[in-house]
Design a protein around this motif. Sequence first.
Motif, PDB file in Angstrom:
ATOM      1  N   TYR A 259       0.825  -1.209   0.000  1.00 52.94           N
ATOM      2  CA  TYR A 259       0.000   0.000   0.000  1.00 52.94           C
ATOM      3  C   TYR A 259       0.860   1.259   0.000  1.00 52.94           C
ATOM      4  O   TYR A 259       0.525   2.248  -0.653  1.00 52.94           O
ATOM      5  N   THR A 260       1.960   1.247   0.727  1.00 51.62           N
ATOM      6  CA  THR A 260       2.849   2.416   0.753  1.00 51.62           C
ATOM      7  C   THR A 260       3.335   2.745  -0.654  1.00 51.62           C
ATOM      8  O   THR A 260       3.355   3.915  -1.063  1.00 51.62           O
ATOM      9  N   ILE A 261       3.672   1.702  -1.392  1.00 55.77           N
ATOM     10  CA  ILE A 261       4.117   1.894  -2.780  1.00 55.77           C
ATOM     11  C   ILE A 261       2.981   2.459  -3.622  1.00 55.77           C
ATOM     12  O   ILE A 261       3.164   3.412  -4.392  1.00 55.77           O
ATOM     13  N   LEU A 262       1.775   1.875  -3.468  1.00 54.22           N
ATOM     14  CA  LEU A 262       0.610   2.327  -4.237  1.00 54.22           C
ATOM     15  C   LEU A 262       0.258   3.774  -3.904  1.00 54.22           C
ATOM     16  O   LEU A 262      -0.023   4.578  -4.811  1.00 54.22           O
ATOM     17  N   ALA A 263       0.273   4.129  -2.628  1.00 56.30           N
ATOM     18  CA  ALA A 263      -0.086   5.488  -2.216  1.00 56.30           C
ATOM     19  C   ALA A 263       0.855   6.515  -2.837  1.00 56.30           C
ATOM     20  O   ALA A 263       0.422   7.598  -3.268  1.00 56.30           O
ATOM     21  N   LEU A 285     -20.984   2.006  -5.259  1.00 55.07           N
ATOM     22  CA  LEU A 285     -20.004   0.935  -5.051  1.00 55.07           C
ATOM     23  C   LEU A 285     -18.770   1.048  -5.949  1.00 55.07           C
ATOM     24  O   LEU A 285     -17.843   0.245  -5.836  1.00 55.07           O
ATOM     25  N   ALA A 286     -18.750   2.045  -6.831  1.00 55.70           N
ATOM     26  CA  ALA A 286     -17.575   2.239  -7.692  1.00 55.70           C
ATOM     27  C   ALA A 286     -16.449   2.906  -6.900  1.00 55.70           C
ATOM     28  O   ALA A 286     -16.682   3.559  -5.880  1.00 55.70           O
ATOM     29  N   PHE A 287     -15.209   2.734  -7.387  1.00 59.40           N
ATOM     30  CA  PHE A 287     -14.033   3.303  -6.725  1.00 59.40           C
ATOM     31  C   PHE A 287     -13.587   4.575  -7.444  1.00 59.40           C
ATOM     32  O   PHE A 287     -13.572   4.634  -8.680  1.00 59.40           O
ATOM     33  N   TYR A 320     -13.486   5.530   2.861  1.00 59.50           N
ATOM     34  CA  TYR A 320     -12.058   5.487   2.571  1.00 59.50           C
ATOM     35  C   TYR A 320     -11.628   4.028   2.723  1.00 59.50           C
ATOM     36  O   TYR A 320     -11.476   3.528   3.840  1.00 59.50           O
ATOM     37  N   ILE A 321     -11.443   3.352   1.599  1.00 60.27           N
ATOM     38  CA  ILE A 321     -11.295   1.893   1.636  1.00 60.27           C
ATOM     39  C   ILE A 321      -9.979   1.425   2.250  1.00 60.27           C
ATOM     40  O   ILE A 321      -9.833   0.242   2.573  1.00 60.27           O
ATOM     41  N   ASP A 322      -9.041   2.339   2.424  1.00 60.12           N
ATOM     42  CA  ASP A 322      -7.765   1.952   3.030  1.00 60.12           C
ATOM     43  C   ASP A 322      -7.632   2.445   4.471  1.00 60.12           C
ATOM     44  O   ASP A 322      -6.612   2.224   5.114  1.00 60.12           O
ATOM     45  N   PRO A 338      -7.717   5.377 -12.231  1.00 62.53           N
ATOM     46  CA  PRO A 338      -7.294   4.364 -13.219  1.00 62.53           C
ATOM     47  C   PRO A 338      -7.346   2.949 -12.640  1.00 62.53           C
ATOM     48  O   PRO A 338      -7.128   2.739 -11.445  1.00 62.53           O
ATOM     49  N   ALA A 339      -7.617   1.987 -13.500  1.00 61.49           N
ATOM     50  CA  ALA A 339      -7.788   0.590 -13.083  1.00 61.49           C
ATOM     51  C   ALA A 339      -6.560   0.048 -12.360  1.00 61.49           C
ATOM     52  O   ALA A 339      -6.682  -0.773 -11.443  1.00 61.49           O
ATOM     53  N   ARG A 340      -5.373   0.513 -12.755  1.00 64.69           N
ATOM     54  CA  ARG A 340      -4.154  -0.025 -12.126  1.00 64.69           C
ATOM     55  C   ARG A 340      -4.057   0.336 -10.645  1.00 64.69           C
ATOM     56  O   ARG A 340      -3.364  -0.338  -9.884  1.00 64.69           O
ATOM     57  N   PHE A 341      -4.784   1.392 -10.255  1.00 65.41           N
ATOM     58  CA  PHE A 341      -4.786   1.776  -8.842  1.00 65.41           C
ATOM     59  C   PHE A 341      -5.890   1.066  -8.049  1.00 65.41           C
ATOM     60  O   PHE A 341      -6.023   1.263  -6.845  1.00 65.41           O
ATOM     61  N   GLN A 342      -6.688   0.280  -8.759  1.00 63.37           N
ATOM     62  CA  GLN A 342      -7.776  -0.441  -8.090  1.00 63.37           C
ATOM     63  C   GLN A 342      -7.450  -1.919  -7.879  1.00 63.37           C
ATOM     64  O   GLN A 342      -8.224  -2.648  -7.256  1.00 63.37           O
ATOM     65  N   CYS A 343      -6.302  -2.351  -8.405  1.00 64.22           N
ATOM     66  CA  CYS A 343      -5.946  -3.776  -8.324  1.00 64.22           C
ATOM     67  C   CYS A 343      -5.688  -4.238  -6.892  1.00 64.22           C
ATOM     68  O   CYS A 343      -6.074  -5.349  -6.507  1.00 64.22           O
ATOM     69  N   LEU A 344      -5.036  -3.388  -6.106  1.00 61.26           N
ATOM     70  CA  LEU A 344      -4.763  -3.762  -4.717  1.00 61.26           C
ATOM     71  C   LEU A 344      -6.073  -3.717  -3.929  1.00 61.26           C
ATOM     72  O   LEU A 344      -6.763  -2.699  -3.923  1.00 61.26           O
TER      73      LEU A 344
END
Length: 440
Positions: A259-263, A285-287, A320-322, A338-344
Amino acid sequence: QVVRPCTSSERTAVLLKILDFTHNDLQKVLVFTNSVNEAEMVHKALKSNSIISLKIHEGSEFDFKYILEQWTKKYSSGTRVVIVLTDDCMQSLGITDATCVIHFSFPSPRIFGQRLHSMSDNFCNVIKDSSVDQEYTKARSVFLLTEDNACHALGILRYLQHAEAEIPPELYDYSAKTLEAEEDKKLSRPLCAYLKTFGICKNRTVCPDRHQVNLQIDVPQNIPDKITQTPGCVTMLPLHIVNATNYFGRIVDKQKDQYTILAEEINEYFKKPCNKISVKNVEKLAFYGLCEKTLFHRVQVVDISPKEEENLFFNVKIKYIDEGRTSQVQSYQLLHLPARFQCLPPQAVEFVVCRVKPIDNEIEWDPKVTHYINDKIKGKLHEAKIVHTLGNTAWVDPMVGIELLSDLKMSVNEYNVRSEILSTGLGTDNPEHITQLQKL
């Protein structure tokens, strides 16, 4: 308290059997019914079986004065005086010396208390002779428990528990079956917050949430598989403090925290103005992304008011999902993520500190201790041992605040959260907490 289980059609026969006894003392019996028709039916049934009784209800021909004269007359020992009545006559009669109350119709908890008051003069006047069956003590309350009484049985059980009265096994068993049936209707509800926090729900009969495990819902979420398979110590970061023992936060991987990397990547991405694209069509329910001060967060839309959807800008409830907290924001504040930020997967986990509860059997934490713990732990790393997991909740014991000594490449324990709560004087030991949860 005496309970006579029977079907609705058997009530009259059971009533006759209850009244068919001889006793050395004067017996003054009130038979409570719920309607005029029922009172008339019971009175006729008693009369046809040679049991003399008086009746009083709104449509009866006897006045209260006559009824009271008959009730208060001096009778010889072994005499039985019976009045069949409806609940609306209780106050006018003002009877307090009945020796037996028979609930031909099941009362609501409020009416139940009023009916019992009719025997108040005899509450402490119990026959001390051990040779006499306890069923014939001076003050006796008899339920005719039928299949139609489910709606009131649980309320009566709570009334007796609150009064610390002895609960008839039949009522307890009947209520347990009713409660089990009610629980089956609540399988889609969240697990009771009090059950999670203290191991017990004190108002289970009226609590809207469930009190049993639903394997479809309670599969561990946001908790690494290696932890659920072998519960052990984790590094956790509490970010949203609900109360003194319940927090939302993240499990931190000290080796390489995803998560630190993603943030960092998300914040770098949204620093470019061209990437801050407001969402036109907000979906439940969308992100989405959301800027809060200088930081960007991943959020999920929890609710959209139907009335507000027609407006150009409207409020939406987000999570806030995190971090686990919720908030209300304007729709235009939501950014395309973007979808790549929703993978985690969402990182927020609910943590519950075990084996401590409020003093004096309170069911809510004093705001003072919650405020103290909030200041103590929010945003700080802790070491915790996970002892139980259900769904997105992890129970921890102990949870210890740590201080990282970068020069020595080690950490030291600063405090134990449970001990900190106890030290305020507003918490006490709750040794059965986890044991109760494991019974679910």
